[in-house]
Design an enzyme around this catalytic site. Structure first.
Site, short mmCIF file in Angstrom:
data_model
loop_
_atom_site.label_atom_id
_atom_site.label_comp_id
_atom_site.label_asym_id
_atom_site.label_seq_id
_atom_site.Cartn_x
_atom_site.Cartn_y
_atom_site.Cartn_z
N GLN A 139 3.32 9.97 1.07
CA GLN A 139 4.59 9.25 0.91
C GLN A 139 5.30 9.62 -0.38
OE1 GLN A 139 2.67 5.22 1.96
NE2 GLN A 139 4.79 5.03 2.65
N HIS A 167 -3.48 1.36 8.09
CA HIS A 167 -2.11 1.90 7.99
C HIS A 167 -2.06 3.06 6.98
CE1 HIS A 167 2.44 1.17 7.61
NE2 HIS A 167 2.18 2.00 6.62
N GLY A 194 0.83 -1.20 0.00
CA GLY A 194 0.00 0.00 0.00
C GLY A 194 0.86 1.24 0.00
N CYS A 213 6.85 -0.27 6.46
CA CYS A 213 6.36 0.86 5.68
C CYS A 213 7.47 1.32 4.74
CB CYS A 213 5.98 1.99 6.62
SG CYS A 213 5.43 3.49 5.79
NI NI Z 1 3.26 3.15 5.30
#
Ligand code: NI
Length: 160
Positions: free
Chosen positions: A52, A135, A47, A93
């Site tokens: 990000q 998340h 994901g 992550c």
């Molecule tokens: Ni993440």
């Protein structure tokens, strides 16, 4: 095909709250496509959230691969409307390279969002999909898994 650079922990932008998308247009669809390309290029990511890649918009992409239903989810303005139960998962992550953490997440969630055509969708998710949605939606509020983790591990030490 366009990949975007992934921001990493320490970058202030990851800590900001993202804004709702008002109009689902070609620019948003391009962002979703680029996020998907970036996610696929990462190998082990399932994901990605827009902050990000440096964009403070409430947009996420999820592709669970073999662990999912084979669908790619491109979601705009996702909101968790229901939570049920609890589960603990060891999460990583793409913005926090080298670390994993145990995080308590809902076992099941219901998420309302818009799809890439601006159509409302309601998703009922459980297990890994519920973790991933939770998340990614946290990223839209500037929250990283390391903020919630009960324990943090060195990812290299976890490899066999
Ligand atoms: Ni993440």
């Amino acid at each position: 095909m366009a990949q975007r650079q992934i921001r990493e922990v320490g970058d202030d932008l990851l800590r900001k709250k993202s804004r709702e998308v008002e109009v689902v247009d070609d620019k948003i669809r391009q962002l979703l496509d680029d996020m998907y390309d970036t996610l696929k290029a990462s190998n082990d990511g399932i994901g990605l959230a827009a902050p990000q890649v440096g964009v403070l918009k409430r947009v996420i992409v999820i592709d669970l691969g073999e662990e999912g239903d084979g669908k790619v989810y491109k979601l705009i303005n996702p909101v968790i409307t229901k939570r049920k139960g609890e589960q603990v998962c060891r999460e990583g992550c793409l913005s926090v390279p080298g670390l994993l953490g145990d995080v308590v997440r809902p076992k099941e969630v219901t998420v309302e969002a818009l799809d890439e055509n601006g159509k409302k969708v309601v998703i009922k998710a459980k297990d890994l999909f519920a973790i991933c949605l939770s998340h990614e939606i946290d990223h839209l509020d500037g929250i990283l898994f390391i903020d919630k983790a009960t324990e943090i591990f060195d990812a290299d030490a976890e490899e066999e």
